[in-house]
Design a protein around this motif. Structure first.
Motif, PDB file in Angstrom:
ATOM      1  N   ASP A  88      -9.104  43.403 -13.629  1.00  0.00           N
ATOM      2  CA  ASP A  88      -8.003  43.382 -14.600  1.00  0.00           C
ATOM      3  C   ASP A  88      -7.555  41.931 -14.693  1.00  0.00           C
ATOM      4  O   ASP A  88      -6.982  41.388 -13.754  1.00  0.00           O
ATOM      5  N   LEU A  90      -5.394  39.652 -15.816  1.00  0.00           N
ATOM      6  CA  LEU A  90      -4.176  38.869 -15.581  1.00  0.00           C
ATOM      7  C   LEU A  90      -3.684  38.916 -14.139  1.00  0.00           C
ATOM      8  O   LEU A  90      -2.699  38.256 -13.795  1.00  0.00           O
ATOM      9  N   ILE A  91      -4.356  39.681 -13.293  1.00  0.00           N
ATOM     10  CA  ILE A  91      -4.005  39.678 -11.874  1.00  0.00           C
ATOM     11  C   ILE A  91      -4.323  38.302 -11.268  1.00  0.00           C
ATOM     12  O   ILE A  91      -3.711  37.877 -10.299  1.00  0.00           O
ATOM     13  N   GLN A  96      -3.332  34.057 -16.152  1.00  0.00           N
ATOM     14  CA  GLN A  96      -1.951  34.047 -16.640  1.00  0.00           C
ATOM     15  C   GLN A  96      -1.655  32.694 -17.271  1.00  0.00           C
ATOM     16  O   GLN A  96      -1.044  32.604 -18.341  1.00  0.00           O
ATOM     17  N   HIS A 113      -6.903  45.735 -20.758  1.00  0.00           N
ATOM     18  CA  HIS A 113      -6.939  45.819 -19.307  1.00  0.00           C
ATOM     19  C   HIS A 113      -8.176  46.550 -18.792  1.00  0.00           C
ATOM     20  O   HIS A 113      -8.688  47.456 -19.444  1.00  0.00           O
TER      21      HIS A 113
ATOM     22  N   ILE B 122       1.816  44.097 -13.477  1.00  0.00           N
ATOM     23  CA  ILE B 122       1.937  42.909 -12.630  1.00  0.00           C
ATOM     24  C   ILE B 122       1.319  41.710 -13.357  1.00  0.00           C
ATOM     25  O   ILE B 122       1.909  40.639 -13.443  1.00  0.00           O
ATOM     26  N   GLY B 123       0.131  41.900 -13.906  1.00  0.00           N
ATOM     27  CA  GLY B 123      -0.552  40.811 -14.600  1.00  0.00           C
ATOM     28  C   GLY B 123       0.238  40.315 -15.801  1.00  0.00           C
ATOM     29  O   GLY B 123       0.387  39.116 -16.004  1.00  0.00           O
ATOM     30  N   ARG B 124       0.743  41.240 -16.584  1.00  0.00           N
ATOM     31  CA  ARG B 124       1.443  40.860 -17.808  1.00  0.00           C
ATOM     32  C   ARG B 124       2.784  40.179 -17.535  1.00  0.00           C
ATOM     33  O   ARG B 124       3.326  39.479 -18.394  1.00  0.00           O
ATOM     34  N   SER B 125       3.344  40.433 -16.348  1.00  0.00           N
ATOM     35  CA  SER B 125       4.650  39.852 -16.015  1.00  0.00           C
ATOM     36  C   SER B 125       4.559  38.354 -15.747  1.00  0.00           C
ATOM     37  O   SER B 125       5.558  37.647 -15.820  1.00  0.00           O
ATOM     38  N   GLY B 126       3.354  37.880 -15.420  1.00  0.00           N
ATOM     39  CA  GLY B 126       3.212  36.479 -15.040  1.00  0.00           C
ATOM     40  C   GLY B 126       3.655  36.220 -13.610  1.00  0.00           C
ATOM     41  O   GLY B 126       3.635  35.078 -13.144  1.00  0.00           O
ATOM     42  N   LEU B 127       4.055  37.277 -12.908  1.00  0.00           N
ATOM     43  CA  LEU B 127       4.449  37.132 -11.503  1.00  0.00           C
ATOM     44  C   LEU B 127       3.209  37.311 -10.629  1.00  0.00           C
ATOM     45  O   LEU B 127       2.247  37.972 -11.027  1.00  0.00           O
TER      46      LEU B 127
END
Lengths: 258, 258
Positions: A88, A90-91, A96, A113, B122-127
């Motif tokens: 996935d 953006l992990i 990011q 995703h 989690i990925g989409r949050s940028g955290l």
């Protein structure tokens, strides 16, 4: 002028097999398909299959293409593109930051995703997602000291939480850490530090190549090593306190006497 | 005698669009396709599309079919079957127990993983995934008291960790908790408890219908409410301490002044 759109697509697990149907539609539609080969190992066979499925030439991206160079940004200016990444996407914080930079340049970014080893490993372990503390990535000792991973393991265990440990993959040198190698690094570091936690006997799972036809799960106790190497990409899960359904799962599925 | 095989397949996010290519191959090959409609909402349109893609009648599973009845086990005795579930199936403990029971009955179980809202959010949050403490699910107050979610939020925050809060979905009554409703429940409960954490102003994201064409992310501060309802399925992320790259992401992507 409207800037071209960029699809960032998770390949999921198991190479091309994990591509979601929506991702397939997208790669057939865009003008160029780029594949990130630096955060996850993707085989040449997978690249050929992706090229066959999309009907397009597939270009490999190396780390420098995103972090320093601007191959991606140049491609994105010429038409809609798809960037494929394992798991996935953006992990990985790298992606990011890629989203951030693409948005800054005016592109609309759409994320499709894919399955991630994070939830795959948690699910396959039979342990409850609600009881996982923060994960860590273990690197070779000469790249980063393993003490930080041991510290997080100890802290999670002392709070009753499970821990997912991801293992290093270094595209530049073609290095993929194996599961046995990872445990040797951790045990050795623990001995040197005289660390009390994780204590010997704690249920530990080594999960390798999840999603591939040759995926492998080795269940053992902290302090033990698998007989042979467990070739990566692999992850390790060290259990915290066990709920009775977790106990039953470890017993029935992995034969652990817990 | 060899027992028939059971595929447990993650539909990923966005309905049929998230199905991995390997899952598509499997549903075309098996004798029956069952779809779990009790842990995740799956629309009739999705069911029709899955039926079209597989060329097979698709049977809906209700919670009782797995937890009490034995519709699944009877179907599995007659030939290879596929059980489709939203997200990454084994993250739900219900499906972990299903695997255990199928294995006990002698079936070979093959899991095909799908994208999960856990890593997607989690990925989409940028955290950073490394900074997430244990997640929780928020239920309606008459089903389960929200104090437990607040307790975990406070504990994660005091350790600098982020928290993912999943929101209730109840298939039996067709109830899906919205993002605004969830925040109202949490704020109200916090007022009653006089709890100090999360403190007002903390960056908070409401993410709804990730993976669907109408996905929506609302960025706000703890203590604020979205203008209208944010229809679920949705999740909430409350930030812990921020790394500078996390700060940049929240600023650039969501316009949060952090």
């Amino acid at each position: 002028m409207m800037m071209p759109r960029v699809y960032i697509i998770g390949l999921g697990l198991g190479g091309w097999r994990g591509l979601p149907l929506e991702g397939l539609e997208a790669i057939r539609r865009v003008s160029r398909v780029l594949v990130d080969t630096y955060t996850n190992p993707i085989s040449d066979e997978d690249l050929r299959e992706i090229s066959r499925l999309s009907g397009k030439k597939v270009s490999k991206l190396r780390r420098g293409d995103v972090e320093e160079g601007d191959a991606v940004f140049r491609a994105a200016e010429e038409g809609d593109i798809a960037i494929l990444c394992g798991g996935d996407p953006l992990i990985a914080t790298t992606h990011q930051q890629l989203v951030r930079e693409l948005r800054r340049r005016g592109h609309e970014v759409r994320v499709i995703h894919g399955a991630s080893v994070v939830t795959a490993a948690i699910g396959r372990s039979g342990l409850h997602v609600y009881k996982f503390g923060p994960p860590r990535t273990l690197m070779r000792p000469d790249v980063a000291p393993p003490g930080e991973v041991l510290r997080v393991l100890a802290e999670n265990i002392s709070r009753g939480l499970h821990t997912l440990v991801l293992l290093e993959y270094d595209a530049a040198s073609g290095y993929v850490m194996g599961g046995r190698e990872a445990l040797e690094i951790l045990y050795d570091s623990q001995r040197r530090m005289g660390a009390r936690l994780p204590e010997r006997g704690r249920p530990t799972l080594v999960m390798a190549r999840l999603g591939y036809p040759d995926e492998e799960v080795v269940a053992l106790r902290w302090g033990e090593l698998p007989r042979g190497e467990v070739p990566g990409p692999a992850v390790i899960i060290v259990a915290g306190s066990l709920h009775f359904t977790e106990r039953e799962y470890l017993r029935d599925i992995f034969g652990l006497d817990v």
